[in-house]
Design an enzyme around this catalytic site. Structure first.
Site, PDB file in Angstrom:
ATOM      1  N   GLY A 213       0.848  -1.185   0.000  1.00 44.88           N
ATOM      2  CA  GLY A 213       0.000   0.000   0.000  1.00 44.88           C
ATOM      3  C   GLY A 213       0.880   1.230   0.000  1.00 44.88           C
ATOM      4  O   GLY A 213       2.112   1.134   0.023  1.00 44.88           O
ATOM      5  N   LEU A 214       0.278   2.368  -0.018  1.00 39.90           N
ATOM      6  CA  LEU A 214       1.023   3.631  -0.036  1.00 39.90           C
ATOM      7  C   LEU A 214       1.688   3.898   1.315  1.00 39.90           C
ATOM      8  O   LEU A 214       1.303   3.307   2.330  1.00 39.90           O
ATOM      9  CB  LEU A 214       0.089   4.779  -0.421  1.00 39.90           C
ATOM     10  CG  LEU A 214      -0.408   4.741  -1.868  1.00 39.90           C
ATOM     11  CD1 LEU A 214      -1.486   5.798  -2.088  1.00 39.90           C
ATOM     12  CD2 LEU A 214       0.738   4.931  -2.846  1.00 39.90           C
TER      13      LEU A 214
ATOM     14  N   ALA B 200       0.077   3.923   5.171  1.00 37.69           N
ATOM     15  CA  ALA B 200      -1.259   3.315   5.118  1.00 37.69           C
ATOM     16  C   ALA B 200      -1.489   2.370   6.294  1.00 37.69           C
ATOM     17  O   ALA B 200      -2.628   2.050   6.620  1.00 37.69           O
ATOM     18  CB  ALA B 200      -1.461   2.565   3.799  1.00 37.69           C
ATOM     19  N   GLY B 201      -0.401   1.900   6.940  1.00 37.89           N
ATOM     20  CA  GLY B 201      -0.524   0.979   8.063  1.00 37.89           C
ATOM     21  C   GLY B 201      -0.001  -0.413   7.769  1.00 37.89           C
ATOM     22  O   GLY B 201      -0.261  -1.348   8.530  1.00 37.89           O
ATOM     23  N   LYS B 202       0.758  -0.575   6.699  1.00 33.93           N
ATOM     24  CA  LYS B 202       1.272  -1.886   6.280  1.00 33.93           C
ATOM     25  C   LYS B 202       2.095  -2.558   7.372  1.00 33.93           C
ATOM     26  O   LYS B 202       1.887  -3.721   7.691  1.00 33.93           O
ATOM     27  CB  LYS B 202       2.145  -1.747   5.029  1.00 33.93           C
ATOM     28  CG  LYS B 202       1.487  -1.124   3.836  1.00 33.93           C
ATOM     29  CD  LYS B 202       2.466  -0.866   2.711  1.00 33.93           C
ATOM     30  CE  LYS B 202       3.579   0.081   3.076  1.00 33.93           C
ATOM     31  NZ  LYS B 202       3.187   1.444   3.414  1.00 33.93           N
ATOM     32  N   THR B 203       3.052  -1.818   7.917  1.00 34.49           N
ATOM     33  CA  THR B 203       3.968  -2.400   8.889  1.00 34.49           C
ATOM     34  C   THR B 203       3.231  -2.796  10.164  1.00 34.49           C
ATOM     35  O   THR B 203       3.451  -3.883  10.700  1.00 34.49           O
ATOM     36  CB  THR B 203       5.115  -1.417   9.203  1.00 34.49           C
ATOM     37  OG1 THR B 203       5.846  -1.200   7.995  1.00 34.49           O
ATOM     38  CG2 THR B 203       6.041  -1.958  10.276  1.00 34.49           C
TER      39      THR B 203
ATOM     40  N   SER C 198       6.305  -1.204  -2.579  1.00 39.25           N
ATOM     41  CA  SER C 198       6.470  -2.067  -3.765  1.00 39.25           C
ATOM     42  C   SER C 198       5.235  -2.197  -4.657  1.00 39.25           C
ATOM     43  O   SER C 198       4.759  -3.291  -4.891  1.00 39.25           O
ATOM     44  CB  SER C 198       6.941  -3.450  -3.331  1.00 39.25           C
ATOM     45  OG  SER C 198       5.966  -4.136  -2.615  1.00 39.25           O
TER      46      SER C 198
END
Length: 169
Positions: free
Chosen positions: A9-10, A13-16, A82
């Site tokens: 995601g951008l 965005a909260g990915k980690t 990515s």
């Protein structure tokens, strides 16, 4: 055989945060590992910058590393921007057990979470300076605008992994 869970995601965005929740659950089952793009950058050669091509090269490196670990039976959760169609396609082709998660958050929410100043001070920001290639068909899209807690979103991913047989109860 393990599984690669690609959380993308951008920026901000909260990915980690979501990836950590999923990996923590998988670790309790004895198989989880979390690879975070920002943390991996710290151990890679310093010449790797943030241009579109350098980001693509890093994404392929992350995918290769995740694939090696998954072949050893690990549940590998990769949290990384990515956003490249060729990387998504290669991941699906190379990893039998592959799950792609898109974390989506509104622009205002991402900017509010930006304690490091990525959107204010950094160049080559994906989604601002570099056009992202959002996944065509992610296995799951998580809306992370604040309506659900990070734990709830992480549990949604874990439930999907359980349903698909990638992890055991």
């Amino acid at each position: 055989m393990g599984t690669v869970v690609w959380v993308t995601g951008l920026p901000r965005a909260g990915k980690t945060t979501i990836g950590r929740c999923v990996a923590a659950d998988a670790r309790l089952r004895g198989r989880g590992i979390h690879l975070d793009g920002d943390s991996l950058r710290e151990i890679l050669p310093s010449h790797m910058g943030f241009s579109r091509e350098e980001r693509r090269q890093l994404a392929y490196f992350y995918a290769s590393l995740a694939g090696v670990l998954a072949k050893q039976g690990k549940i590998v959760v990769v949290s990384t921007v990515s956003l490249f169609h060729d990387v998504h396609k290669a991941n699906r082709a190379l990893n039998i057990n592959y799950v792609e998660i898109l974390v989506d958050a509104p622009d205002g929410v991402r900017r509010d979470r930006d304690s490091q100043g990525v959107y204010r001070t950094t160049r080559d920001v994906m989604g601002r300076d570099i056009l992202p290639e959002m996944p065509f068909n992610p296995d799951l899209v998580l809306q992370n605008g604040g309506e659900a807690s990070v734990d709830q979103l992480g549990n949604t991913v874990v439930e999907m992994l359980l349903e698909r047989g990638f992890i055991r109860p």
